[in-house]
Design an enzyme around this catalytic site. Structure first.
Site, PDB file in Angstrom:
ATOM      1  N   PRO A 111       1.076  -1.433  -0.030  1.00  0.00           N
ATOM      2  CA  PRO A 111       0.028  -0.577   0.070  1.00  0.00           C
ATOM      3  C   PRO A 111       0.974   1.305  -0.205  1.00  0.00           C
ATOM      4  O   PRO A 111       1.774   1.352   1.165  1.00  0.00           O
ATOM      5  CB  PRO A 111      -0.886  -0.235   1.781  1.00  0.00           C
ATOM      6  CG  PRO A 111      -1.077  -0.967   1.956  1.00  0.00           C
ATOM      7  CD  PRO A 111       0.656  -2.177   0.957  1.00  0.00           C
ATOM      8  N   ARG A 112       0.402   2.031  -0.993  1.00  0.00           N
ATOM      9  CA  ARG A 112       1.315   3.370  -1.069  1.00  0.00           C
ATOM     10  C   ARG A 112       1.107   4.353   0.130  1.00  0.00           C
ATOM     11  O   ARG A 112      -0.349   4.894   0.612  1.00  0.00           O
ATOM     12  CB  ARG A 112       0.818   3.848  -2.678  1.00  0.00           C
ATOM     13  CG  ARG A 112       1.136   2.833  -3.384  1.00  0.00           C
ATOM     14  CD  ARG A 112       0.524   3.462  -4.915  1.00  0.00           C
ATOM     15  NE  ARG A 112       1.605   4.950  -5.862  1.00  0.00           N
ATOM     16  CZ  ARG A 112       0.907   5.309  -6.411  1.00  0.00           C
ATOM     17  NH1 ARG A 112       0.880   5.126  -7.164  1.00  0.00           N
ATOM     18  NH2 ARG A 112       2.095   6.576  -6.937  1.00  0.00           N
ATOM     19  N   GLY A 115       3.156   4.348   5.777  1.00  0.00           N
ATOM     20  CA  GLY A 115       4.166   4.207   6.334  1.00  0.00           C
ATOM     21  C   GLY A 115       4.297   2.809   6.315  1.00  0.00           C
ATOM     22  O   GLY A 115       5.323   1.677   7.211  1.00  0.00           O
ATOM     23  N   LEU A 116       4.326   1.678   5.388  1.00  0.00           N
ATOM     24  CA  LEU A 116       5.576   0.156   5.966  1.00  0.00           C
ATOM     25  C   LEU A 116       6.186   0.025   3.978  1.00  0.00           C
ATOM     26  O   LEU A 116       6.327  -0.925   4.301  1.00  0.00           O
ATOM     27  CB  LEU A 116       3.158  -0.302   4.591  1.00  0.00           C
ATOM     28  CG  LEU A 116       2.793  -0.484   5.519  1.00  0.00           C
ATOM     29  CD1 LEU A 116       0.743  -1.774   5.010  1.00  0.00           C
ATOM     30  CD2 LEU A 116       2.724  -1.363   7.343  1.00  0.00           C
ATOM     31  N   SER A 117       6.996   1.049   4.023  1.00  0.00           N
ATOM     32  CA  SER A 117       8.107   0.995   3.712  1.00  0.00           C
ATOM     33  C   SER A 117       8.063   0.458   2.199  1.00  0.00           C
ATOM     34  O   SER A 117       8.675  -0.232   1.725  1.00  0.00           O
ATOM     35  CB  SER A 117       9.190   0.512   4.362  1.00  0.00           C
ATOM     36  OG  SER A 117       8.584   1.145   5.616  1.00  0.00           O
ATOM     37  N   GLY A 118       6.935   1.455   1.528  1.00  0.00           N
ATOM     38  CA  GLY A 118       7.068   0.722  -0.201  1.00  0.00           C
ATOM     39  C   GLY A 118       8.372   1.276  -1.070  1.00  0.00           C
ATOM     40  O   GLY A 118       9.011   0.229  -1.801  1.00  0.00           O
ATOM     41  N   SER A 119       8.748   2.530  -1.087  1.00  0.00           N
ATOM     42  CA  SER A 119       9.521   2.969  -1.609  1.00  0.00           C
ATOM     43  C   SER A 119      11.656   1.953  -1.318  1.00  0.00           C
ATOM     44  O   SER A 119      12.201   1.422  -1.945  1.00  0.00           O
ATOM     45  CB  SER A 119      10.175   4.011  -1.366  1.00  0.00           C
ATOM     46  OG  SER A 119      10.410   4.636  -0.300  1.00  0.00           O
ATOM     47  N   ALA A 121      11.546  -0.909  -0.138  1.00  0.00           N
ATOM     48  CA  ALA A 121      11.634  -1.984  -0.337  1.00  0.00           C
ATOM     49  C   ALA A 121      11.490  -2.421  -2.168  1.00  0.00           C
ATOM     50  O   ALA A 121      12.298  -2.639  -2.536  1.00  0.00           O
ATOM     51  CB  ALA A 121       9.835  -2.452  -0.347  1.00  0.00           C
ATOM     52  N   ASP A 163      13.930   1.019   7.843  1.00  0.00           N
ATOM     53  CA  ASP A 163      13.151  -0.031   7.251  1.00  0.00           C
ATOM     54  C   ASP A 163      14.712  -0.882   5.899  1.00  0.00           C
ATOM     55  O   ASP A 163      13.904  -1.875   5.599  1.00  0.00           O
ATOM     56  CB  ASP A 163      12.746   1.009   5.888  1.00  0.00           C
ATOM     57  CG  ASP A 163      11.919   1.889   6.805  1.00  0.00           C
ATOM     58  OD1 ASP A 163      11.193   1.982   8.103  1.00  0.00           O
ATOM     59  OD2 ASP A 163      11.417   2.876   6.525  1.00  0.00           O
TER      60      ASP A 163
END
Length: 331
Positions: A111-112, A115-119, A121, A163
């Site tokens: 999810p963009r 706060g789940l560290s998409g970038s 990742a 992250d």
């Protein structure tokens, strides 16, 4: 040669946001969401746009909404920045790379901007792919720092090490970013924790709460560098909460974790201007008896729950305010 690498979403369980300020954190990676890199040999070096590189919109309103939430740039800039620093790292370490090129693309279902560290990742998965493609091994303790520098120094994104560490090491990790160690080596002290020691955990997020985390970190960085006494004291307290959590887990005292999770958020709420919608997520979860704090910079929360009956109440309460709740599958 076709290479596929993957990095998973992460949740900061304790200690954040002190990771960027010589603090300590406990974090875990979970398989429910991930970013994948696909890399293969080609005559020229190429980067293929992915699902975060939106370029087509149905209306001006959609364009404005997308830019307001996600900015002008997507995942290609992340892959380019990591590739640049990887090539420079190899040059600085006297490593001659094979004379071949690649084309690379990415996909992500993280999810963009919640706060789940998409970038990060995308960055860590890209570094994993580069190492496999060229047969080079960056020391595991240095890999997160290389990815951090790609985002922070190359792209101007304010962020911390947490992250990139957890997405490199996976599982659950206690991280100590003691100042003299970070300044002398470029990395912290990372300790893997047995994931069987963890209590029942949930993660919940609001897809509509998208917010660029770098904006929050930029403001925090200014306050920290101005040596505001309350900010310095808070970072020390965040670090102490993470240390207590690590010690409790190793001692088999899972019962201590809920109070620490709540204390982490309460400290953040006292010191920083937490948005009402973000605070509402935490308080809604707590009203069911679960503990709750931010998983990152806002938009997602993480916490503990007692049993599946409580998890059902938690999920229903959060769904009523537009949030989705999951059992995180620890990576």
């Amino acid at each position: 040669m076709l290479i596929r690498t993957r990095s998973y979403a992460r949740a900061g369980l304790l200690g954040n946001p002190s990771d960027g300020y010589f603090g300590k954190t406990v974090s875990f990676a979970f398989r429910n969401f991930s970013a994948e890199i696909v890399m293969y040999e080609t005559p020229e070096l190429g980067f293929i746009p992915g699902d975060v590189d939106d370029a087509t919109f149905s209306s001006p309103d959609e364009l404005l909404h997308d830019i307001q939430l996600f900015g002008y740039y997507g995942g290609i800039r992340l892959m380019k920045a990591v590739a640049k620093l990887f090539f420079l790292w190899c040059r600085d370490h006297g490593i001659t790379l094979p004379g071949k090129n690649f084309t690379v693309r990415y996909t992500s279902d993280i999810p963009r901007l919640v706060g789940l560290s998409g970038s990060s990742a995308i960055c860590t998965a890209m570094l994993k792919a580069l190492q496999q493609f060229y047969g080079v091994s960056v020391p595991i303790e240095d890999a997160p720092t290389l990815c951090l520098e790609a985002e922070r120094d190359e792209l101007g994104i304010q962020c911390g090490l947490q992250d990139r560490v957890i997405q490199t090491y996976e599982g659950c990790v206690f991280m100590d970013f003691e100042k003299s160690l970070v300044e002398s080596t470029g990395h912290g002290r990372y300790e893997r924790l047995d994931t069987s020691l963890l209590p029942n955990l949930y993660v919940a997020y609001d897809p509509q709460r998208a917010e660029v985390s770098g904006t929050y970190h930029k403001k925090l960085r200014v306050l920290f560098e101005e040596k505001k006494p309350d900010i310095l004291a808070a970072m020390s307290e965040f670090a102490d909460i993470a240390q207590q959590g690590r010690d409790a887990l190793l001692a088999g005292r899972q019962d201590i974790l809920p109070a620490l999770v709540n204390a982490n958020f309460d400290l953040r709420d006292r010191i920083f201007n937490v948005a009402p919608a973000n605070r509402n997520m935490v308080m809604t979860a707590r009203a069911t008896g679960a503990s709750a704090k931010f998983a990152g910079s806002g938009g997602a929360i993480v916490g503990t729950y007692e049993d599946e009956t409580q998890f059902t109440r938690l999920s229903q309460a959060l769904a009523a305010i537009g949030c989705q709740t999951i059992h995180p599958e620890i990576a």
